[in-house]
Design an enzyme around this catalytic site. Structure first.
Site, PDB file in Angstrom:
ATOM      1  N   ASP A  17      -9.163   7.761   3.571  1.00  0.00           N
ATOM      2  CA  ASP A  17      -9.620   6.675   2.689  1.00  0.00           C
ATOM      3  C   ASP A  17      -8.863   6.755   1.360  1.00  0.00           C
ATOM      4  O   ASP A  17      -8.874   7.775   0.691  1.00  0.00           O
ATOM      5  CB  ASP A  17     -11.129   6.849   2.458  1.00  0.00           C
ATOM      6  CG  ASP A  17     -11.761   5.669   1.729  1.00  0.00           C
ATOM      7  OD1 ASP A  17     -12.950   5.423   1.952  1.00  0.00           O
ATOM      8  OD2 ASP A  17     -11.063   5.013   0.927  1.00  0.00           O
ATOM      9  N   ASP A 112      -8.429  -0.079   3.540  1.00  0.00           N
ATOM     10  CA  ASP A 112      -7.917   1.189   2.995  1.00  0.00           C
ATOM     11  C   ASP A 112      -8.435   2.420   3.721  1.00  0.00           C
ATOM     12  O   ASP A 112      -8.347   3.518   3.191  1.00  0.00           O
ATOM     13  CB  ASP A 112      -8.213   1.293   1.500  1.00  0.00           C
ATOM     14  CG  ASP A 112      -9.604   1.804   1.196  1.00  0.00           C
ATOM     15  OD1 ASP A 112     -10.515   1.504   1.980  1.00  0.00           O
ATOM     16  OD2 ASP A 112      -9.763   2.517   0.188  1.00  0.00           O
ATOM     17  N   GLU A 113      -8.968   2.262   4.914  1.00  0.00           N
ATOM     18  CA  GLU A 113      -9.445   3.467   5.604  1.00  0.00           C
ATOM     19  C   GLU A 113      -9.219   3.377   7.109  1.00  0.00           C
ATOM     20  O   GLU A 113      -9.183   2.303   7.703  1.00  0.00           O
ATOM     21  CB  GLU A 113     -10.915   3.745   5.287  1.00  0.00           C
ATOM     22  CG  GLU A 113     -11.818   2.633   5.667  1.00  0.00           C
ATOM     23  CD  GLU A 113     -13.267   2.845   5.259  1.00  0.00           C
ATOM     24  OE1 GLU A 113     -13.764   3.980   5.292  1.00  0.00           O
ATOM     25  OE2 GLU A 113     -13.900   1.830   4.936  1.00  0.00           O
TER      26      GLU A 113
HETATM   27  P1  TTP Z   1     -13.518   1.535  -0.947  1.00  0.00           P
HETATM   28  O1  TTP Z   1     -12.695   2.490  -0.155  1.00  0.00           O
HETATM   29  O2  TTP Z   1     -14.986   1.484  -0.712  1.00  0.00           O
HETATM   30  O3  TTP Z   1     -13.343   1.822  -2.500  1.00  0.00           O
HETATM   31  P2  TTP Z   1     -12.072   2.303  -3.299  1.00  0.00           P
HETATM   32  O4  TTP Z   1     -10.911   2.602  -2.418  1.00  0.00           O
HETATM   33  O5  TTP Z   1     -11.796   1.305  -4.384  1.00  0.00           O
HETATM   34  O6  TTP Z   1     -12.596   3.623  -4.005  1.00  0.00           O
HETATM   35  P3  TTP Z   1     -12.875   5.047  -3.341  1.00  0.00           P
HETATM   36  O7  TTP Z   1     -11.966   5.985  -4.072  1.00  0.00           O
HETATM   37  O8  TTP Z   1     -14.310   5.334  -3.643  1.00  0.00           O
HETATM   38  O9  TTP Z   1     -12.574   4.935  -1.886  1.00  0.00           O
HETATM   39  O10 TTP Z   1     -12.977   0.072  -0.754  1.00  0.00           O
HETATM   40  C1  TTP Z   1     -11.593  -0.224  -0.584  1.00  0.00           C
HETATM   41  C2  TTP Z   1     -11.233  -1.503  -1.304  1.00  0.00           C
HETATM   42  O11 TTP Z   1     -12.053  -2.562  -0.834  1.00  0.00           O
HETATM   43  C3  TTP Z   1     -11.450  -1.428  -2.796  1.00  0.00           C
HETATM   44  O12 TTP Z   1     -10.344  -0.877  -3.485  1.00  0.00           O
HETATM   45  C4  TTP Z   1     -11.704  -2.851  -3.148  1.00  0.00           C
HETATM   46  C5  TTP Z   1     -12.351  -3.447  -1.913  1.00  0.00           C
HETATM   47  N1  TTP Z   1     -13.809  -3.553  -2.113  1.00  0.00           N
HETATM   48  C6  TTP Z   1     -14.319  -4.757  -2.572  1.00  0.00           C
HETATM   49  O13 TTP Z   1     -13.581  -5.737  -2.747  1.00  0.00           O
HETATM   50  N2  TTP Z   1     -15.663  -4.862  -2.801  1.00  0.00           N
HETATM   51  C7  TTP Z   1     -16.539  -3.805  -2.614  1.00  0.00           C
HETATM   52  O14 TTP Z   1     -17.754  -3.937  -2.837  1.00  0.00           O
HETATM   53  C8  TTP Z   1     -15.977  -2.562  -2.128  1.00  0.00           C
HETATM   54  C9  TTP Z   1     -16.888  -1.391  -1.902  1.00  0.00           C
HETATM   55  C10 TTP Z   1     -14.621  -2.494  -1.899  1.00  0.00           C
HETATM   56 MG    MG Z   2     -11.127   3.785  -0.702  1.00  0.00          MG
END
Ligand code: TTP
Ligand code: MG
Length: 407
Positions: A17, A112-113
């Site tokens: 992720d 992103d995962e």
């Molecule tokens: P995530 O992997 O949940 O968040 P992140 O990568 O920004 O942070 P983390 O380090 O905690 O993993 O989500 C991936 C992308 O999805 C994030 O960059 C933006 C998008 N996203 C949204 O648009 N709305 C949301 O509510 C979430 C959770 C994510």
């Molecule tokens: Mg992320």
């Protein structure tokens, strides 16, 4: 132990992720934003929400899905940027292409995962920890991004492990330590347990994983219903409750995703439908099957579940077509604004594409699209590095919803 005396193979899953994904891409593309609170999402002053923010911004208490107005109050000096979906998808593809190198058991589950089934790959690549380090390094070199990897005997634990060590983390849950690991987490860290469920559990004074584990399934069932009880029972024990499932039955092909945070944001929902459309179309073509019917499943945060389906007059021939149908069904069914915990998409009434039917499939108007898509799949199955995708597959059409985000 298996019946013939062999020891069952330990499964090894990675959950990968990216850290603060959209915000990190902005910091890479704009070096002047590095080390600063970057908030990506709706325009301050509008009624929209935060998509994500950099770890520097998280120190102010800003989180994904928070109203942008709240974020602005918390951090008026932050750098507020619109969503540039096309760019994030481009970076996402570069990352996913690296990951695909390591196993055919690659499953992208969001922008992103991804999960990697690394079972039995040790002989090829070395011990899991070393492979994970290499993956992190390669992605850093290629894109500048940091990411977190969780390694565990099932997908659920791997997901919890990557969250546990964020950002730039690497964490292994050994099989014999699984229950111990889950017990040290907070209830809110357990993936797929929403606020409502947490509130209800509080009514019975269930405020820790340990207490949850000591609560009989029947009690949970009375409180939350059978499906939720089953989910929690497994989750509290580190057993995968099925966060990402593919239906292996022959008459249907489907794929579904459960979300950590409930979704009610259209671009994100469309992003998921786009992923699911590509996944099921890929399987349909790969298994040489055909179908005219797409089914969409929506599970809300209160666990109520609805399905809706549509049949075309012709066979589905492209993931674009599946995606358009999925969006149409979604817009018909969704109780606007109601948070979603799971989305599933599948083909129903699937038939094997016999040689004598192939002509029939190819006779229709979509002949060309289908051929192109089939060629992409063939090429990709030979070489995962191949960067060929039809332009229309590159990005969900979310422009309508980005009035405030002209990115
Ligand atoms: P995530 O992997 O949940 O968040 P992140 O990568 O920004 O942070 P983390 O380090 O905690 O993993 O989500 C991936 C992308 O999805 C994030 O960059 C933006 C998008 N996203 C949204 O648009 N709305 C949301 O509510 C979430 C959770 C994510
Ligand atoms: Mg992320």
């Amino acid at each position: 132990m298996l019946p013939n005396g062999r020891i069952a193979e330990n499964r090894v899953y990675f959950h990968v992720d990216l850290d603060a994904f959209y915000a990190s891409v902005e910091q890479i593309d704009n070096p002047e934003y590095r080390g600063k609170p970057v908030i990506v999402g709706a325009k301050p002053g509008s009624r929209g929400v935060v998509s994500t923010c950099s770890y520097e911004a998280r120190k102010f208490g800003i989180k994904s899905a928070m109203p942008i107005s709240t974020a602005y109050k918390l951090c008026p000096n932050g750098i507020y940027l619109p969503v540039r979906m096309k760019r994030y998808m481009e970076v996402s593809r570069t990352v996913m292409d690296v990951l695909k190198d390591y196993t055919p058991g690659f499953q992208q589950i969001s922008i992103d995962e991804a999960f990697l089934d690394m079972t039995g790959t040790e002989r090829l690549f070395g011990p899991p920890l070393e492979i994970a380090k290499e993956i992190k390094q390669r992605i850093k070199e290629k894109t500048g991004l940091t990411l977190s990897i969780g390694i565990a005997p099932n997908r659920y634990l791997a997901k919890l492990a990557s969250d546990y060590s964020k950002p730039d983390g690497l964490y292994i849950v050994e099989p014999e330590k699984a229950e111990e690991f889950v017990e040290k987490l907070k209830l809110t860290d357990l993936w797929g347990i929403g606020k409502k469920t947490i509130e209800k559990l509080k009514e019975l004074n269930i405020t820790t994983v340990k207490r949850l584990k000591n609560t009989p399934k029947t009690t949970l069932s009375q409180l939350l219903g059978k499906a939720a009880a089953e989910y929690l029972y497994k989750a509290a024990r580190g057993i995968d409750p099925g966060i990402h499932q593919e239906d292996k039955r022959s008459h249907s092909i489907s794929s579904e995703m459960t979300f950590q945070k409930d979704l009610n944001d259209i671009p994100q929902i469309y992003g998921v439908l786009f992923e699911l459309s590509s996944q099921i179309m890929y399987r349909l073509l790969k298994e040489k099957k055909r179908s005219k019917t797409v089914v969409l499943k929506i599970r809300y945060n209160d666990f109520t579940t609805f399905t809706i389906q549509k049949s075309l007059k012709h066979w589905f021939v492209s993931s674009d077509e599946v995606y358009q149908t999925a969006k149409e069904l979604f817009n018909l069914k969704w109780e606007r604004g109601k948070p979603i915990r799971l989305l599933g998409l599948g083909f129903n009434k699937v038939e094997l594409l016999k040689r004598e039917n192939q002509g029939e499939l190819f006779e229709n108007n979509f002949n060309k699209i289908h051929r192109v898509e089939e060629t992409i799949i063939k090429l990709k199955s030979k070489d995962s590095n191949i960067k060929i995708t039809r332009a229309s597959l590159l990005k969900p059409d979310i422009s309508k919803y980005r009035k405030h985000n002209p990115g």
